[in-house]
Write an enzyme that holds these catalytic residues in place. Structure first.
Site, PDB file in Angstrom:
ATOM      1  N   SER A 156       0.807  -1.210   0.000  1.00  0.00           N
ATOM      2  CA  SER A 156       0.000   0.000   0.000  1.00  0.00           C
ATOM      3  C   SER A 156       0.844   1.266   0.000  1.00  0.00           C
ATOM      4  O   SER A 156       0.447   2.286  -0.562  1.00  0.00           O
ATOM      5  CB  SER A 156      -0.948   0.006   1.197  1.00  0.00           C
ATOM      6  N   HIS A 169       0.157   3.999   4.984  1.00  0.00           N
ATOM      7  CA  HIS A 169      -0.612   4.497   3.851  1.00  0.00           C
ATOM      8  C   HIS A 169      -0.441   6.001   3.697  1.00  0.00           C
ATOM      9  O   HIS A 169      -0.229   6.520   2.599  1.00  0.00           O
ATOM     10  CB  HIS A 169      -2.098   4.166   4.040  1.00  0.00           C
TER      11      HIS A 169
END
Length: 310
Positions: free
Chosen positions: A182, A257
């Site tokens: 991610s 993230h």
């Protein structure tokens, strides 16, 4: 003498005829290849590049070599996922299990002295939905970006997000382990998002707005195929593991993230906006790289001397 002269004339005519037949074939092959490349690259350039950079793109567009970086990374991630799935089967593919957390690829705070884990964690995923969402966004956005900007630039942005994700998590969420790509995916997304946002006035407003929304949400068909959207799923999954899931279950840090996205908005935007320029000659690139390495140096110092894990 007359017969010899006639043979030479026949030979010359045959040679000329052969050259005439061969020449169109070569041109035709090249013409077909160019036509195919233009058909492939024309819509891609409209999505990836701002309008003022699309004029010179057809002269620079190449179909060979293909986008190798994203392809190789994606294949390795699938192979490693299948290896752990069949070698150490999980009860439920959609959930995290202890077996995966013993992998030498995963970033674990207690083993952070093994420096490769700050990068290799991108190769292991928590389940089918996790790898499905990452791969979809990685391929749908990464492949077109690599076709336009080439592998070394996309690789720089992708890996900067991966490293930023692990180092950021080691500071702000120091007791959390990490899996998944991610950080790299969000770096590509952040770089593309900033590129579209900064060139929004040069686009048809509705089309530009549509592109911004598409970055955040994949289309309905992909949502059905994976069960959810990439950004919403990742953030929701991270929040669930952080605040709702029992403490006995492995948790996921959403800092990775956010850090990956910030790396994309700085390094990624600089790289993707310098399409027609040499990066090493751009002042903005060096400013972004310097700021990035200052943050990385601080994170390394923190992990060596200040981390609460030890």
């Amino acid at each position: 003498m007359g017969r010899r002269h006639l043979n030479e004339e026949d030979y010359r005519k045959k040679k000329e005829k052969k050259e005439i037949w061969n020449k169109p074939r070569k041109k035709k092959r090249g013409h077909l290849l160019n036509m195919w490349c233009r058909k492939v690259h024309r819509p891609i350039s409209k999505w990836i590049l701002p309008p003022d950079a699309q004029g010179n793109y057809p002269q620079r567009a190449r179909c060979l070599p293909p986008p190798l970086f994203i392809s190789i990374i994606s294949i390795l991630q699938v192979v490693i996922f299948l290896y752990y799935t069949f070698w150490k089967p999980q009860e439920q593919w959609a959930t995290l299990e202890r077996e995966i957390w013993e992998s030498p690829f995963i970033y674990r705070p207690d083993k952070r002295k093994q420096a490769w884990r700050f990068i290799s964690y991108m190769m292991v995923h928590a389940g089918v939905q996790h790898i499905c969402g990452n791969l979809l966004m990685q391929l749908l956005l990464g492949l077109p970006l690599e076709m336009v900007h080439k592998g070394h630039r996309v690789g720089l942005v992708y890996l900067s997000g991966v490293v930023a994700g692990s180092l950021g998590s080691s500071i702000w969420d120091p007791f959390q382990a990490l899996v998944g790509a991610s950080g790299g995916v969000y770096a590509l997304t952040g770089g593309y998002f900033m590129n579209v946002l900064m060139n929004f006035k040069n686009m048809v407003p509705l089309f530009g707005l549509f592109r911004l929304m598409l970055i955040l949400l994949t289309d309905e068909g992909l949502e059905k195929s994976c069960g959810t959207t990439e950004v919403v799923f990742d953030l929701g999954f991270g929040l669930y593991k952080k605040f709702i899931a029992p403490a006995s279950e492995p948790q996921v840090s959403i800092v990775a993230h956010i850090a990956g996205g910030l790396a994309g908005m700085t390094i990624g935007y600089t790289v993707f906006s310098c399409f027609e320029k040499e990066l090493l000659k751009e002042r903005m690139f060096w400013v972004a790289i310097t700021a990035y390495f200052v943050c990385v140096s601080f994170a390394v110092f923190f992990n060596i001397f200040l981390s609460p894990v030890d």
